[in-house]
Structure formats: C-alpha cells, structure tokens
Write a protein that holds these residues in place. Structure first.
Motif, PDB file in Angstrom:
ATOM      1  N   SER A   1     -37.481 -11.834  67.380  1.00  0.00           N
ATOM      2  CA  SER A   1     -38.753 -12.035  68.032  1.00  0.00           C
ATOM      3  C   SER A   1     -39.831 -11.212  68.165  1.00  0.00           C
ATOM      4  CB  SER A   1     -38.517 -12.951  69.224  1.00  0.00           C
ATOM      5  OG  SER A   1     -37.871 -11.854  70.215  1.00  0.00           O
ATOM      6  N   SER A   2     -41.009 -11.701  68.059  1.00  0.00           N
ATOM      7  CA  SER A   2     -42.126 -10.550  68.184  1.00  0.00           C
ATOM      8  C   SER A   2     -42.885 -10.715  69.410  1.00  0.00           C
ATOM      9  CB  SER A   2     -43.034 -11.065  67.003  1.00  0.00           C
ATOM     10  OG  SER A   2     -44.178 -10.109  67.223  1.00  0.00           O
ATOM     11  N   SER A   3     -43.015  -9.547  70.015  1.00  0.00           N
ATOM     12  CA  SER A   3     -43.708  -9.438  71.327  1.00  0.00           C
ATOM     13  C   SER A   3     -45.379  -9.655  71.253  1.00  0.00           C
ATOM     14  CB  SER A   3     -43.403  -8.338  71.901  1.00  0.00           C
ATOM     15  OG  SER A   3     -43.857  -7.264  71.345  1.00  0.00           O
ATOM     16  N   ARG A   4     -45.873  -9.980  70.129  1.00  0.00           N
ATOM     17  CA  ARG A   4     -47.329 -10.094  69.795  1.00  0.00           C
ATOM     18  C   ARG A   4     -47.657 -11.502  70.526  1.00  0.00           C
ATOM     19  NH1 ARG A   4     -48.434  -9.283  63.645  1.00  0.00           N
ATOM     20  NH2 ARG A   4     -47.368 -11.308  63.703  1.00  0.00           N
ATOM     21  N   PRO A   5     -48.844 -11.357  71.039  1.00  0.00           N
ATOM     22  CA  PRO A   5     -49.506 -12.626  71.572  1.00  0.00           C
ATOM     23  C   PRO A   5     -49.768 -13.665  70.366  1.00  0.00           C
ATOM     24  CG  PRO A   5     -51.035 -10.927  72.007  1.00  0.00           C
ATOM     25  CD  PRO A   5     -49.754 -10.190  71.440  1.00  0.00           C
ATOM     26  N   ILE A   6     -49.679 -14.885  70.853  1.00  0.00           N
ATOM     27  CA  ILE A   6     -50.044 -15.833  69.827  1.00  0.00           C
ATOM     28  C   ILE A   6     -51.537 -15.826  69.457  1.00  0.00           C
ATOM     29  CG2 ILE A   6     -49.930 -18.177  69.056  1.00  0.00           C
ATOM     30  CD1 ILE A   6     -47.319 -18.704  70.778  1.00  0.00           C
ATOM     31  N   ARG A   7     -52.022 -15.902  68.387  1.00  0.00           N
ATOM     32  CA  ARG A   7     -53.573 -15.881  67.952  1.00  0.00           C
ATOM     33  C   ARG A   7     -54.017 -17.045  68.470  1.00  0.00           C
ATOM     34  NH1 ARG A   7     -56.426 -14.175  62.337  1.00  0.00           N
ATOM     35  NH2 ARG A   7     -58.385 -14.144  63.274  1.00  0.00           N
ATOM     36  N   GLY A   8     -55.218 -17.018  69.288  1.00  0.00           N
ATOM     37  CA  GLY A   8     -55.770 -18.202  69.696  1.00  0.00           C
ATOM     38  C   GLY A   8     -55.236 -18.890  71.028  1.00  0.00           C
ATOM     39  N   ALA A   9     -54.284 -18.104  71.519  1.00  0.00           N
ATOM     40  CA  ALA A   9     -53.701 -18.857  72.635  1.00  0.00           C
ATOM     41  C   ALA A   9     -54.701 -18.726  73.982  1.00  0.00           C
ATOM     42  CB  ALA A   9     -52.222 -18.082  72.977  1.00  0.00           C
ATOM     43  N   ASP A  10     -55.639 -18.069  74.057  1.00  0.00           N
ATOM     44  CA  ASP A  10     -56.423 -17.773  75.199  1.00  0.00           C
ATOM     45  C   ASP A  10     -57.372 -18.796  75.206  1.00  0.00           C
ATOM     46  OD1 ASP A  10     -57.292 -16.507  73.253  1.00  0.00           O
ATOM     47  OD2 ASP A  10     -58.198 -14.898  74.163  1.00  0.00           O
ATOM     48  N   ARG A  11     -57.684 -19.641  73.919  1.00  0.00           N
ATOM     49  CA  ARG A  11     -58.585 -20.618  73.957  1.00  0.00           C
ATOM     50  C   ARG A  11     -58.533 -21.856  74.834  1.00  0.00           C
ATOM     51  NH1 ARG A  11     -60.463 -21.081  67.961  1.00  0.00           N
ATOM     52  NH2 ARG A  11     -58.321 -22.173  68.118  1.00  0.00           N
ATOM     53  N   LYS A  12     -59.367 -22.373  75.623  1.00  0.00           N
ATOM     54  CA  LYS A  12     -59.050 -23.578  76.105  1.00  0.00           C
ATOM     55  C   LYS A  12     -60.011 -24.798  75.897  1.00  0.00           C
ATOM     56  CE  LYS A  12     -57.612 -21.224  80.407  1.00  0.00           C
ATOM     57  NZ  LYS A  12     -58.053 -21.249  81.888  1.00  0.00           N
ATOM     58  N   ALA A  13     -59.478 -25.867  75.536  1.00  0.00           N
ATOM     59  CA  ALA A  13     -60.263 -26.985  75.202  1.00  0.00           C
ATOM     60  C   ALA A  13     -60.039 -28.212  76.330  1.00  0.00           C
ATOM     61  CB  ALA A  13     -59.686 -27.666  73.980  1.00  0.00           C
ATOM     62  N   LEU A  14     -61.566 -28.945  76.240  1.00  0.00           N
ATOM     63  CA  LEU A  14     -61.398 -30.139  77.429  1.00  0.00           C
ATOM     64  C   LEU A  14     -61.587 -31.173  76.552  1.00  0.00           C
ATOM     65  CD1 LEU A  14     -62.135 -31.196  80.071  1.00  0.00           C
ATOM     66  CD2 LEU A  14     -64.463 -31.006  79.566  1.00  0.00           C
ATOM     67  N   TRP A  15     -60.363 -32.120  77.037  1.00  0.00           N
ATOM     68  CA  TRP A  15     -60.655 -33.405  76.050  1.00  0.00           C
ATOM     69  C   TRP A  15     -60.967 -34.657  76.845  1.00  0.00           C
ATOM     70  CZ3 TRP A  15     -58.785 -34.001  71.097  1.00  0.00           C
ATOM     71  CH2 TRP A  15     -58.265 -32.863  70.186  1.00  0.00           C
ATOM     72  N   VAL A  16     -61.654 -35.607  76.371  1.00  0.00           N
ATOM     73  CA  VAL A  16     -61.902 -36.607  77.229  1.00  0.00           C
ATOM     74  C   VAL A  16     -61.611 -37.780  76.326  1.00  0.00           C
ATOM     75  CG1 VAL A  16     -63.983 -38.064  77.704  1.00  0.00           C
ATOM     76  CG2 VAL A  16     -64.252 -35.546  77.903  1.00  0.00           C
ATOM     77  N   VAL A  17     -60.518 -38.669  77.048  1.00  0.00           N
ATOM     78  CA  VAL A  17     -59.851 -39.649  76.441  1.00  0.00           C
ATOM     79  C   VAL A  17     -60.269 -41.097  77.138  1.00  0.00           C
ATOM     80  CG1 VAL A  17     -57.829 -40.883  76.118  1.00  0.00           C
ATOM     81  CG2 VAL A  17     -57.934 -38.571  76.124  1.00  0.00           C
TER      82      VAL A  17
END
Length: 97
Positions: A2-18
């Motif tokens: 297992s890698s201890s590197r952070p997942i790329r783009g994991a710090d991005r957030k999105a707002l969804w409207v359903v």
C-alpha cells in the motif's frame, strides 16, 4: 504494497443538486387496451371507512387515457400520517376593513 501517498484530487469538493424531472413511468397492463405504459396524474385518492384510511395513487394510460389506481397505503390509521406541521393551529386572520 500500500502506498502512503494521498489520492490525487481527494481534497476537491463538489456540490450536487438533485431535483426531479418528472414522475416515473409505471409498467402495468391496461384493462382497456394492450398498453403497459402508465403515467401518474399527480393526484391521490383517499377513502375513509370508520377510523381507517385507504390511499391510492391515480395513474393514466398513455395510449387510451383510462384512469386506474395503485394502492399506496391500505387500511391505515390517520395517526400514521400525523405530522406536527399539518396539525398546528394557525391564528385567525381578520379581514382588512
């Protein structure tokens, strides 16, 4: 392994409207024609007998337009629908004279 590197783009957030685009199509055989496509009319039917209620969703055949009903709740007490927002008394308004 297992890698201890952070997942790329994991710090991005999105707002969804359903939101709904419409009521679903119902597959049910029509008693008047060979069609199996129905659409909800957006109306319900409530029948009261003694202290119990039956609730149906009204549907309409896409081909012939015949109205049918689908049971939503059968032989249920009105207390099952009790909601404080529905039964809260409102102050009487006086007409402007």
């Amino acid at each position: 392994m297992s890698s201890s590197r952070p997942i790329r783009g994991a710090d991005r957030k999105a707002l969804w409207v359903v939101s709904e685009l419409g009521l679903p199509t119902i597959v049910k055989i029509c008693v008047s024609c060979p069609s199996t496509r129905h659409r909800p009319t957006g109306k319900i039917r409530v029948n009261a007998h003694h202290k119990l209620l039956d609730v149906w969703l009204l549907i309409c055949c896409d081909s012939c337009g015949r109205t049918s009903k689908i049971p939503v709740r059968r032989v249920v007490s009105p207390d099952a629908f009790a909601c404080p927002c529905l039964w809260t008394p409102r102050p009487a308004t006086t007409p402007p004279f």
